[in-house]
Design a protein around this motif. Sequence first.
Motif, PDB file in Angstrom:
ATOM      1  N   ASN A  22       5.415 -27.288  15.191  1.00 34.45           N
ATOM      2  CA  ASN A  22       4.085 -27.773  14.856  1.00 34.45           C
ATOM      3  C   ASN A  22       3.634 -27.052  13.600  1.00 34.45           C
ATOM      4  O   ASN A  22       3.325 -25.874  13.619  1.00 34.45           O
ATOM      5  N   GLY A  23       3.620 -27.757  12.475  1.00 33.91           N
ATOM      6  CA  GLY A  23       3.255 -27.151  11.196  1.00 33.91           C
ATOM      7  C   GLY A  23       4.304 -27.457  10.150  1.00 33.91           C
ATOM      8  O   GLY A  23       5.311 -28.102  10.402  1.00 33.91           O
ATOM      9  N   THR A  24       4.068 -26.983   8.953  1.00 29.76           N
ATOM     10  CA  THR A  24       4.973 -27.211   7.839  1.00 29.76           C
ATOM     11  C   THR A  24       6.231 -26.375   8.016  1.00 29.76           C
ATOM     12  O   THR A  24       6.158 -25.212   8.401  1.00 29.76           O
ATOM     13  N   SER A  25       7.375 -26.980   7.716  1.00 31.42           N
ATOM     14  CA  SER A  25       8.658 -26.289   7.844  1.00 31.42           C
ATOM     15  C   SER A  25       9.385 -26.312   6.511  1.00 31.42           C
ATOM     16  O   SER A  25       9.196 -27.219   5.700  1.00 31.42           O
ATOM     17  N   PHE A  26      10.247 -25.332   6.307  1.00 31.98           N
ATOM     18  CA  PHE A  26      11.037 -25.249   5.084  1.00 31.98           C
ATOM     19  C   PHE A  26      12.482 -24.977   5.459  1.00 31.98           C
ATOM     20  O   PHE A  26      12.767 -24.063   6.223  1.00 31.98           O
TER      21      PHE A  26
END
Length: 121
Positions: A22-26
Amino acid sequence: MDDTNDVGIGTTTPGGYKLYVNGTSFFKDGVELDSSLDVDGALTGNSATFSGALTGLRAAFTGANGTNFALHLKNTTAANPYTCWIEEPNLAVAGYPLLTVTSNSGTTEYLRLDSGGKLKL
């Protein structure tokens, strides 16, 4: 991790997924999938490679700079170099654009291939 060994990052309820973020991933060096990819939003970046069947896909490609095309289709098999197939649905009404090339504003058509086979130059 919940009691079924599902992992949630940014959530305490992974919802039955083995990994739920849940959230931005890289991902620095890429991601490989051995099944399906479901995107609810936009794919952004400089490049993407797809092989295999793409079903139910509606895509808009934008953002090319002055030295690159927004979409490049290339068959790497010289023996049978099929590259692009546009297939209209069964019993398609004639006169709808299958392929259109326009001016920047979209108001001037340079080339149009309609369902039913009519080509306008």
